[in-house]
Design a protein around this motif. Structure first.
Motif, short mmCIF file in Angstrom:
data_model
loop_
_atom_site.label_atom_id
_atom_site.label_comp_id
_atom_site.label_asym_id
_atom_site.label_seq_id
_atom_site.Cartn_x
_atom_site.Cartn_y
_atom_site.Cartn_z
N VAL A 23 2.36 2.10 -3.45
CA VAL A 23 1.53 3.04 -4.35
C VAL A 23 1.22 4.15 -3.83
O VAL A 23 -0.02 4.88 -4.38
CB VAL A 23 0.46 2.09 -4.87
CG1 VAL A 23 0.93 0.77 -5.47
CG2 VAL A 23 -0.60 1.88 -3.75
N ASP A 37 -9.60 2.97 -3.20
CA ASP A 37 -9.26 2.73 -4.72
C ASP A 37 -7.90 1.90 -4.87
O ASP A 37 -7.92 1.19 -5.48
CB ASP A 37 -9.73 3.86 -5.20
CG ASP A 37 -9.61 4.13 -6.43
OD1 ASP A 37 -8.81 3.18 -7.44
OD2 ASP A 37 -10.40 4.96 -7.22
N LYS A 38 -7.04 2.65 -4.32
CA LYS A 38 -5.55 2.22 -4.57
C LYS A 38 -5.56 0.94 -4.26
O LYS A 38 -4.87 0.12 -4.77
CB LYS A 38 -4.66 3.23 -3.88
CG LYS A 38 -4.47 4.39 -4.51
CD LYS A 38 -3.05 5.29 -4.25
CE LYS A 38 -2.69 6.24 -5.17
NZ LYS A 38 -2.14 7.38 -4.58
N ALA A 39 -5.89 0.39 -3.03
CA ALA A 39 -5.65 -0.89 -2.52
C ALA A 39 -6.34 -1.85 -3.44
O ALA A 39 -6.00 -3.00 -3.94
CB ALA A 39 -6.42 -1.16 -1.20
N TYR A 40 -7.65 -1.61 -4.06
CA TYR A 40 -8.47 -2.24 -4.91
C TYR A 40 -7.75 -2.51 -6.35
O TYR A 40 -7.50 -3.50 -7.06
CB TYR A 40 -9.74 -1.93 -4.97
CG TYR A 40 -10.87 -2.92 -5.68
CD1 TYR A 40 -11.14 -4.03 -4.97
CD2 TYR A 40 -11.07 -2.76 -6.96
CE1 TYR A 40 -12.08 -4.97 -6.02
CE2 TYR A 40 -11.89 -3.69 -7.81
CZ TYR A 40 -12.43 -4.65 -7.33
OH TYR A 40 -13.25 -5.77 -7.99
N ASN A 41 -7.51 -1.51 -6.69
CA ASN A 41 -7.10 -1.18 -8.22
C ASN A 41 -5.40 -1.27 -8.73
O ASN A 41 -5.01 -1.82 -9.53
CB ASN A 41 -7.52 0.07 -8.98
CG ASN A 41 -9.10 -0.04 -9.14
OD1 ASN A 41 -9.49 -0.82 -9.89
ND2 ASN A 41 -9.93 0.84 -8.60
N GLU A 42 -4.89 -0.95 -7.50
CA GLU A 42 -3.48 -0.87 -7.76
C GLU A 42 -2.64 -2.15 -6.99
O GLU A 42 -1.35 -2.85 -7.33
CB GLU A 42 -2.61 0.45 -7.32
CG GLU A 42 -3.41 1.54 -8.17
CD GLU A 42 -2.68 2.85 -7.91
OE1 GLU A 42 -1.76 3.17 -7.47
OE2 GLU A 42 -3.50 3.87 -8.09
N LEU A 63 0.80 -1.17 -0.17
CA LEU A 63 -0.05 -0.03 -0.11
C LEU A 63 0.92 1.28 0.02
O LEU A 63 0.86 2.28 -0.76
CB LEU A 63 -0.99 -0.09 1.34
CG LEU A 63 -2.02 -1.07 0.99
CD1 LEU A 63 -2.59 -1.31 2.69
CD2 LEU A 63 -3.25 -0.27 0.05
N GLU A 122 -9.70 7.22 -1.61
CA GLU A 122 -8.61 7.22 -2.54
C GLU A 122 -7.66 6.01 -2.15
O GLU A 122 -7.03 5.23 -2.84
CB GLU A 122 -7.55 8.36 -2.40
CG GLU A 122 -6.70 8.50 -3.68
CD GLU A 122 -5.94 10.06 -3.51
OE1 GLU A 122 -6.62 10.97 -3.52
OE2 GLU A 122 -4.75 9.83 -3.44
N THR A 123 -7.51 5.51 -0.75
CA THR A 123 -6.69 4.73 -0.25
C THR A 123 -7.64 3.25 -0.60
O THR A 123 -6.94 2.29 -0.75
CB THR A 123 -6.58 4.45 1.34
OG1 THR A 123 -5.51 5.65 1.33
CG2 THR A 123 -6.04 3.49 1.88
N ALA A 167 -0.46 4.94 -1.09
CA ALA A 167 -1.83 5.05 -0.29
C ALA A 167 -1.44 5.54 1.09
O ALA A 167 -0.15 5.46 1.61
CB ALA A 167 -2.31 3.61 0.03
N ARG A 181 -13.00 1.76 -12.43
CA ARG A 181 -11.77 2.41 -12.75
C ARG A 181 -10.98 1.39 -13.79
O ARG A 181 -10.91 0.28 -13.51
CB ARG A 181 -10.87 2.37 -11.56
CG ARG A 181 -9.34 3.03 -11.88
CD ARG A 181 -9.10 4.08 -11.21
NE ARG A 181 -8.32 3.86 -9.85
CZ ARG A 181 -7.08 3.90 -9.96
NH1 ARG A 181 -6.07 3.93 -10.94
NH2 ARG A 181 -6.46 3.55 -8.48
#
Ligand code: ATP
Ligand code: MN
Ligand code: MN
Ligand code: MN
Length: 290
Positions: A165, A212-217, A162, A209-210, A167, A290
């Protein structure tokens, strides 16, 4: 006896014994005295004095039924983890308790350069552990130690990915056994305390945003998100998502259901507490599309 008290009474010889008990814990439920004697190479009277002291302080447990033997308790495991982190230069001191969760104790730590950090002791199954404390069996206690270590490993790995990226989570610093050291989020309070925020929308966006980043990145879903696992700095309105060991991978059969629930708790809390006009569905859809 908690870990700080234990650390203050442990001598070099005591520590040698704890290392030996840990080393042989796979092979023996209770490590026989003779094995400890050979392994530590301490003179018998020194060894016996230490064992007596550690047992009276409940840092180790003695069994004298069929043969004389000893094993570690949880506080001994805490000591081994902290001493290891100290030897590796990640920690110099353990300070006050910052928080108690259902499945952890979080302490303030001080590094050798004087920086403050957070030190989280994972305690899986603690509630059930208390329940059966009177008849605690070795099998249960050792499986909880192992599960606590696995929990720490999972949280440390998740925080590393995390952070990488960008987060907003506490930056991971080190792990030993069931203990994780992270960046201390200064001046932060649990969102559940509903602190007045200058910019609540910013805090909300940080959390989303966190997620989202966790899921998508990174490809994971927190799975236990709520106002209790977000800490926020009221001065800056920056929000951080904490407490990751139960995360699930994005391809887990329940991932989307958990993602929706995480989003729903956050959305509802910000709507009710800070009057931010948002809907679960639109936020959820924006993340999965996304
Ligand atoms: P739960 O009861 O939700 O399972 P937990 O035992 O898993 O909680 P955490 O939620 O990770 O533990 O942490 C417990 C508390 O410790 C937090 O609510 C927070 O107040 C404090 N805390 C944890 N990590 C940090 C940190 N990096 N910086 C500041 N405070 C922290
Ligand atoms: Mn909590
Ligand atoms: Mn928590
Ligand atoms: Mn938790």
């Amino acid at each position: 006896m908690d870990v700080r008290e234990a650390l203050s009474v442990i001598s070099k010889e005591d520590l040698e014994i704890l290392y030996a008990l840990e080393k042989y814990s796979n092979r023996y439920e209770f490590v026989p005295l003779e094995v400890l004697e050979k392994s530590t190479r301490l003179p018998l009277h020194v060894l016996e004095r230490s064992l007596y002291k550690l047992n009276s302080l409940k840092i180790i447990k003695r069994q004298s039924a069929s043969f004389l033997g000893y094993r570690l308790t949880i506080v001994a495991y805490d000591v081994l983890a902290i001493v290891s982190l100290m030897k590796k230069g990640y920690l110099d001191k353990l300070g006050e308790k910052l928080g108690v969760g259902k499945e952890s104790d979080v302490y303030l730590g001080i590094t050798p350069s004087g920086k403050e950090v957070a030190v989280k002791f994972h305690r899986v199954g603690r509630t059930s552990f208390r329940h059966v404390a009177r008849h605690r069996s070795y099998k249960l206690e050792s499986s909880w130690l192992l599960q606590s270590k696995v929990s720490a490993q999972r949280e440390f790995a998740a925080l590393r990915e995390l952070s990488s990226v960008g987060a907003k989570v506490p930056e991971p610093i080190a792990r030993s056994r069931h203990v994780v050291v992270t960046e201390l989020i200064k001046g932060a309070v649990e969102l559940s305390e509903k602190p007045p925020l200058k910019d609540p929308l910013k805090a909300f966006q940080d959390v989303i945003e966190t997620i989202d980043k966790a899921y998508n990145e990174v490809g994971i879903v927190h799975g236990d998100l709520s106002e209790y696992n977000v800490i926020v700095n009221p001065e800056t309105s920056e929000a951080y998502v904490i407490d990751w060991p139960q995360y699930v991978e994005r391809d887990h059969p329940r991932a989307k259901e958990l993602l929706r629930r995480d989003v729903d708790y956050v959305v509802k809390f910000f709507r009710k507490t800070y009057s931010i006009p948002v809907e679960t569905e639109e936020v959820y859809e924006a993340i999965v599309k996304r």
